[in-house]
Design an enzyme around this catalytic site. Structure first.
Site, short mmCIF file in Angstrom:
data_model
loop_
_atom_site.label_atom_id
_atom_site.label_comp_id
_atom_site.label_asym_id
_atom_site.label_seq_id
_atom_site.Cartn_x
_atom_site.Cartn_y
_atom_site.Cartn_z
N GLY A 11 0.85 -1.02 0.14
CA GLY A 11 0.07 -0.02 0.10
C GLY A 11 0.92 1.16 -0.12
O GLY A 11 1.90 1.44 0.85
N ARG A 72 0.60 -4.93 -5.32
CA ARG A 72 0.60 -6.00 -4.18
C ARG A 72 1.08 -7.14 -5.14
O ARG A 72 0.14 -7.36 -6.20
CB ARG A 72 -0.55 -6.01 -3.66
CG ARG A 72 -0.92 -4.98 -2.65
CD ARG A 72 -1.97 -5.49 -1.30
NE ARG A 72 -2.38 -4.20 -0.81
CZ ARG A 72 -1.54 -3.57 0.31
NH1 ARG A 72 -0.67 -4.29 0.79
NH2 ARG A 72 -2.29 -2.61 0.83
N ASP A 103 4.94 -4.71 5.93
CA ASP A 103 5.35 -6.00 6.43
C ASP A 103 5.69 -6.91 4.95
O ASP A 103 6.36 -7.65 4.97
CB ASP A 103 4.73 -6.59 7.27
CG ASP A 103 2.99 -6.71 7.25
OD1 ASP A 103 2.82 -6.20 6.04
OD2 ASP A 103 2.41 -7.22 8.08
N THR A 125 4.33 2.75 5.60
CA THR A 125 2.96 2.22 5.72
C THR A 125 1.99 3.12 6.65
O THR A 125 2.77 3.52 7.69
CB THR A 125 2.85 0.87 5.93
OG1 THR A 125 1.50 0.67 6.55
CG2 THR A 125 3.81 0.50 7.18
N ASP A 127 0.02 2.12 8.44
CA ASP A 127 -0.56 1.34 9.42
C ASP A 127 0.26 1.48 10.67
O ASP A 127 -0.32 0.88 11.80
CB ASP A 127 -0.58 -0.18 9.08
CG ASP A 127 -1.67 -0.21 7.84
OD1 ASP A 127 -2.47 0.47 7.85
OD2 ASP A 127 -1.34 -1.31 7.08
N ASP A 129 2.61 -0.37 11.64
CA ASP A 129 2.71 -1.85 12.24
C ASP A 129 3.92 -2.83 11.93
O ASP A 129 3.97 -3.81 11.96
CB ASP A 129 1.60 -2.91 11.44
CG ASP A 129 1.88 -2.72 10.13
OD1 ASP A 129 2.47 -2.26 9.39
OD2 ASP A 129 0.95 -3.54 9.48
N ARG A 171 -4.96 -2.14 9.16
CA ARG A 171 -4.87 -3.90 8.92
C ARG A 171 -5.19 -4.25 10.40
O ARG A 171 -6.25 -4.10 10.83
CB ARG A 171 -3.80 -4.29 8.46
CG ARG A 171 -3.59 -5.31 7.94
CD ARG A 171 -2.29 -5.62 7.02
NE ARG A 171 -1.97 -4.89 5.87
CZ ARG A 171 -2.04 -5.28 4.61
NH1 ARG A 171 -2.84 -6.32 4.62
NH2 ARG A 171 -2.07 -4.56 3.68
O1 F6P Z 1 -1.45 -1.35 4.42
C1 F6P Z 1 -2.06 -0.27 4.36
C2 F6P Z 1 -3.60 -0.38 4.25
O2 F6P Z 1 -4.07 0.82 3.69
C3 F6P Z 1 -4.31 -0.95 5.22
O3 F6P Z 1 -4.57 -0.05 6.23
C4 F6P Z 1 -5.32 -1.56 4.44
O4 F6P Z 1 -5.91 -2.50 5.13
C5 F6P Z 1 -4.93 -2.21 3.17
O5 F6P Z 1 -3.81 -1.22 3.01
C6 F6P Z 1 -5.93 -1.92 1.82
O6 F6P Z 1 -5.32 -2.60 0.95
P1 F6P Z 1 -5.64 -2.14 -0.51
O7 F6P Z 1 -5.23 -0.87 -1.03
O8 F6P Z 1 -4.89 -3.11 -1.15
O9 F6P Z 1 -7.19 -2.40 -0.59
#
Ligand code: F6P
Length: 319
Positions: A11, A72, A103, A125, A127, A129, A171
């Protein structure tokens, strides 16, 4: 080393551009060639690699997102895919790679390192995390965005005497939710690090009403419950109008705060300096205001993120 690569993965997070800029400028300053890998590990596998110059990173420090693109790419878990990625890096003569991400990105970097290809991880990120650092790049900006949204929701909740339930990203880490709850003066907070049930939360909301609260703001970290169904249940039990707001991807965008730009610049520069000292297989962090580095494999497998009991307690005592 003579040539390094840089990529952003997972992300996107505000401040990633500032980190790329720092890697490029610190690299060039030290006589290295710097290559941008576009679209994360997917681009690495597809050999989407271009040389970056000083002006490739002009006017990016103030922009959210990542100009290198991100993706991703679960296929990177396959060793054969990683082998092809290493082949592409070797073809360009790139000696080491700086990976900016969360991560999943660290996992990719640690796997490459295990296969003998040196990588340095930079935590990027919203998050917050990632172990081994107090703050990740993007967290401060996302927190600012969330608190701004919460302030707006407070205006309308107060005017209509409503309960407002807000779903916040993160997350499986409650830092963004907890930070927003404390900074936004929210009445209730639900984070994955602590026990949760809809019933217990509804009881607390009911207690708030008994106490004389006319409107309330509730922060709920994503993946914990369905906040639309929860809002309906709250209305049924309390008889108070309740609205659910999922903040979603607005939390990921926007110009990075000065704090995020500064830590991104420090981390980018530090990562390059580590590579110049011959360090590979590391990840960088900010702890007690100092730049630190850890073994990336150890960081992923063994290090834990601390949860702030102090903020958690505050979210109760300020109620
Ligand atoms: O890791 C960053 C994040 O925004 C999280 O907070 C969330 O769960 C996820 O990515 C959403 O992923 P995507 O943008 O692939 O929908």
């Amino acid at each position: 080393i003579k040539k390094i690569g840089v990529l952003t993965s997972g992300g996107d997070a505000p401040g990633m551009n500032a980190a790329i800029r720092a890697v490029v400028r610190e690299g060039l300053h030290n006589g290295l060639e710097v290559y941008g890998i576009y679209d994360g590990y997917a681009g690495l596998h597809a050999n989407n690699i271009k040389k970056l110059e000083r002006d490739s990173v002009s006017d990016v420090i103030n922009h959210g997102g990542t100009f290198l693109g991100s993706a991703r790419f679960p296929e990177f878990k396959e060793e054969s895919v990683r082998r092809e990625a290493i082949k592409n890096l070797n073809e360009h003569g790139i000696d080491a790679l700086v990976v900016i991400g969360g991560d999943g990105s660290y996992m990719g970097a640690s796997k490459l390192t295990e296969m003998g290809y040196p990588c340095i991880g930079i935590p990027g990120t919203i998050d917050n995390d990632i172990p081994g650092t107090t703050y990740t790049i993007g967290f401060d900006t996302a927190l600012t965005t969330v608190v701004e949204a919460v302030d707006r929701l407070r205006d309308t909740s107060a005017s209509h005497k409503r309960i407002s339930i807000v779903e916040i990203m993160g997350r499986y880490c409650g830092d963004l939710t907890l930070g927003a709850a404390v900074a936004g003066g929210m009445e209730f907070v639900a984070v994955p690090e602590m026990e949760y049930s809809d019933e217990a939360l509804i009881n607390e909301i009911q207690a708030g009403i008994t106490k004389g609260k006319t409107h309330m703001l509730v922060a709920v970290c994503e993946h914990m419950t369905n906040i639309s169904s929860l809002a309906k249940k709250v209305e049924e039990v309390t008889g108070r109008e309740t609205r659910a707001t999922v903040l979603g991807h607005v939390q990921r965008g926007g110009a990075p705060t000065p704090q995020d730009r500064i830590i991104a610049t420090r981390m980018g520069s530090y990562a390059v300096k580590l590579l110049l000292q011959g360090e590979g297989g590391r990840c960088v962090g900010l702890m007690n205001s100092q730049m630190v580095h850890h073994d990336i494999i150890d960081c992923i497998n063994n290090m834990k993120r601390p949860f702030s009991d102090e903020l958690w307690d505050l979210s109760f005592s300020m109620f």
